[in-house]
Design a protein around this motif. Structure first.
Motif, PDB file in Angstrom:
ATOM      1  N   PRO A   1       0.834  -1.214   0.000  1.00 24.26           N
ATOM      2  CA  PRO A   1       0.000   0.000   0.000  1.00 24.26           C
ATOM      3  C   PRO A   1       0.862   1.256   0.000  1.00 24.26           C
ATOM      4  N   GLN A   2       0.377   2.289  -0.618  1.00 29.81           N
ATOM      5  CA  GLN A   2       1.135   3.535  -0.705  1.00 29.81           C
ATOM      6  C   GLN A   2       1.434   4.074   0.689  1.00 29.81           C
ATOM      7  N   GLY A   3       2.685   4.477   0.912  1.00 30.47           N
ATOM      8  CA  GLY A   3       3.103   5.043   2.184  1.00 30.47           C
ATOM      9  C   GLY A   3       3.324   4.034   3.300  1.00 30.47           C
ATOM     10  N   PHE A   4       3.432   2.738   2.977  1.00 31.55           N
ATOM     11  CA  PHE A   4       3.494   1.722   4.036  1.00 31.55           C
ATOM     12  C   PHE A   4       4.730   1.833   4.908  1.00 31.55           C
ATOM     13  N   TRP A   5       5.788   2.464   4.427  1.00 29.91           N
ATOM     14  CA  TRP A   5       7.025   2.545   5.217  1.00 29.91           C
ATOM     15  C   TRP A   5       6.845   3.430   6.447  1.00 29.91           C
ATOM     16  N   ASN A   6       5.865   4.317   6.413  1.00 29.61           N
ATOM     17  CA  ASN A   6       5.618   5.184   7.567  1.00 29.61           C
ATOM     18  C   ASN A   6       4.928   4.441   8.710  1.00 29.61           C
ATOM     19  N   ASN A   7       4.421   3.250   8.428  1.00 27.21           N
ATOM     20  CA  ASN A   7       3.786   2.424   9.450  1.00 27.21           C
ATOM     21  C   ASN A   7       4.764   1.322   9.839  1.00 27.21           C
ATOM     22  N   SER A   8       5.392   1.464  11.011  1.00 26.16           N
ATOM     23  CA  SER A   8       6.431   0.512  11.411  1.00 26.16           C
ATOM     24  C   SER A   8       5.910  -0.919  11.473  1.00 26.16           C
ATOM     25  N   GLU A   9       4.637  -1.082  11.813  1.00 24.96           N
ATOM     26  CA  GLU A   9       4.072  -2.424  11.907  1.00 24.96           C
ATOM     27  C   GLU A   9       3.890  -3.058  10.527  1.00 24.96           C
ATOM     28  N   ALA A  10       3.845  -2.240   9.483  1.00 26.65           N
ATOM     29  CA  ALA A  10       3.646  -2.762   8.132  1.00 26.65           C
ATOM     30  C   ALA A  10       4.969  -3.097   7.441  1.00 26.65           C
ATOM     31  N   ARG A  11       6.071  -2.677   8.041  1.00 29.25           N
ATOM     32  CA  ARG A  11       7.381  -2.942   7.440  1.00 29.25           C
ATOM     33  C   ARG A  11       7.789  -4.396   7.649  1.00 29.25           C
ATOM     34  N   GLU A  12       8.349  -4.960   6.620  1.00 26.37           N
ATOM     35  CA  GLU A  12       8.926  -6.290   6.713  1.00 26.37           C
ATOM     36  C   GLU A  12      10.228  -6.290   5.930  1.00 26.37           C
ATOM     37  N   THR A  13      11.222  -6.974   6.460  1.00 24.84           N
ATOM     38  CA  THR A  13      12.502  -7.056   5.769  1.00 24.84           C
ATOM     39  C   THR A  13      12.307  -7.673   4.388  1.00 24.84           C
ATOM     40  N   GLY A  14      12.836  -7.020   3.389  1.00 19.67           N
ATOM     41  CA  GLY A  14      12.742  -7.520   2.029  1.00 19.67           C
ATOM     42  C   GLY A  14      11.618  -6.926   1.212  1.00 19.67           C
ATOM     43  N   GLN A  15      10.722  -6.140   1.850  1.00 21.29           N
ATOM     44  CA  GLN A  15       9.586  -5.584   1.107  1.00 21.29           C
ATOM     45  C   GLN A  15      10.032  -4.592   0.041  1.00 21.29           C
TER      46      GLN A  15
END
Length: 290
Positions: A191-205
Motif C-alpha cells: 500500500p502507498q506510504g506503508f514505510w511510515n507504518n512501522s508495523e507494516a514494514r517487513e525485511t525484504g519488502q
C-alpha cells in the motif's frame, strides 16, 4: 552487508579492504525492518571481506541462484533449455547442502544432537529437491509470457515516455498498467506510504518491490538480455542487489549512486512508500578522458 557480499564476490577482495581501511566505512546492522535504530561499527572491512565463506554466505548465493527461474520465465535467458537450467540449479543446491555439512562441527554437537541436525538437513534438502523437480519451468514461462505481453500492451509504446513520468507518480502508473486482479493484489501487499507504518514494514519488502518494478519495465538493463548466459545471470543478480541496496539506504539520510537506473528506482520507490531518504545521482568522469 550487501556491499560486503559484492566485494567478497570480486576476484580481489583484498583491494576493497585497502580502500575501506582508508575511509570511515561503517557496517550497518539492524534486527528488524520495523526498528528505527541501527547498529554501526567501524573498521570491520578486513574481518568481513576476507573471512572464509560460512552458511550465511552460501545461503545468500543460493537465494540469488533461485532468481534464475524468474530470468528464464521472462524470456531474457535466450535459448537456454528448461531442463538444462533445472539440472544446473540442482547441482548448485547440492553444493549448498554439501557446504553446510562441511561447515558443521559434528564433534561439538555430539552423537544425539548431531544426528538430529543431520536429519533436519536431509529433510530440508529433500523438500527443496522435490520442489525444484516438481516445477515446470516451461509452464511458468508460458504464464509469464502472457502476463508480460498484457502488461506491455498497457505501458507506453515508447519507453522514453515511461521515463518522463515523474518519480512521485511512476510506481502508481506501473501498478495501473497491471490487470485488475494483479493490481489489487500488489496494492494490498504494497500500500502507498506503508514505510511510515512501522508495523507494516517487513525485511525484504522494498527490495522485492524494487525487483518487481524492474521486471515490469520501470527501468531497463540490456545486459540481462544480451551476451553470454553467465554474463546475463550476473547482471540479473545485480538488479536484485540494487533492490537490497535501496532498502538498506532507506534507513540513511542519503543514498548516493553512480547508477542512473538505481537512482530512478530509488526515487520512485521512496516517493511511493513514504521514505525521506534523499537520492543523489553522482556523475563521475573517466579520469583517462580528461
Amino acid at each position: 552487508m550487501t556491499h560486503v557480499d559484492e566485494c567478497r564476490a570480486s576476484s580481489q577482495p583484498e583491494q576493497f579492504v585497502k580502500v575501506m581501511e582508508e575511509l570511515p566505512a561503517y557496517l550497518m546492522e539492524f534486527q528488524k525492518a520495523s526498528e528505527q535504530q541501527t547498529t554501526l561499527s567501524l573498521g570491520r572491512a578486513r574481518e568481513l571481506l576476507l573471512e572464509p565463506a560460512d552458511a550465511s554466505h552460501h545461503a545468500q548465493r543460493l537465494i540469488e541462484d533461485l532468481l534464475h527461474v524468474f530470468h528464464f520465465a521472462s524470456g531474457w535467458l535466450g535459448e537456454v533449455e528448461a531442463q538444462k537450467l533445472k539440472t544446473e540449479m540442482a547441482v548448485e543446491m547440492a553444493e549448498f547442502w554439501g557446504n553446510n555439512r562441511r561447515d558443521v562441527d559434528w564433534d561439538v554437537l555430539g552423537v544425539e544432537l548431531g544426528g538430529q541436525a543431520k536429519q533436519a538437513l536431509c529433510a530440508a534438502q529433500g523438500e527443496m529437491d522435490i520442489l525444484l523437480e516438481s516445477m515446470s519451468f516451461d509452464e511458468i514461462r508460458k504464464e509469464w509470457e502472457v502476463g508480460l505481453m498484457n502488461l506491455k500492451k498497457r505501458l507506453p509504446a515508447n519507453y522514453a515516455q515511461l521515463d518522463e513520468i515523474p518519480d512521485e507518480k511512476a510506481v502508481s502508473f506501473v501498478f495501473s498498467c497491471l490487470e485488475e486482479q494483479d493490481r489489487e493484489a500488489v496494492q494490498k501487499q504494497f500500500p502507498q506510504g506503508f514505510w511510515n507504518n512501522s508495523e507494516a514494514r517487513e525485511t525484504g519488502q522494498i527490495a522485492g518491490l524494487a525487483f518487481m518494478l524492474f521486471m515490469c519495465g520501470l527501468i531497463r538493463e540490456r545486459k540481462v538480455r544480451t551476451g553470454s548466459t553467465e554474463r546475463r545471470m550476473k547482471h540479473f543478480r545485480g538488479q536484485f542487489r540494487d533492490g537490497v541496496h535501496i532498502e538498506n539506504a532507506a534507513r540513511c539520510a542519503v543514498f548516493m549512486t553512480c547508477d542512473g537506473n538505481a537512482a530512478r528506482l530509488a526515487r520512485s520507490l521512496y516517493a511511493y512508500t513514504g521514505i525521506e531518504t534523499k537520492v543523489v545521482e553522482l556523475q563521475i568522469r573517466d579520469a583517462s578522458a580528461r
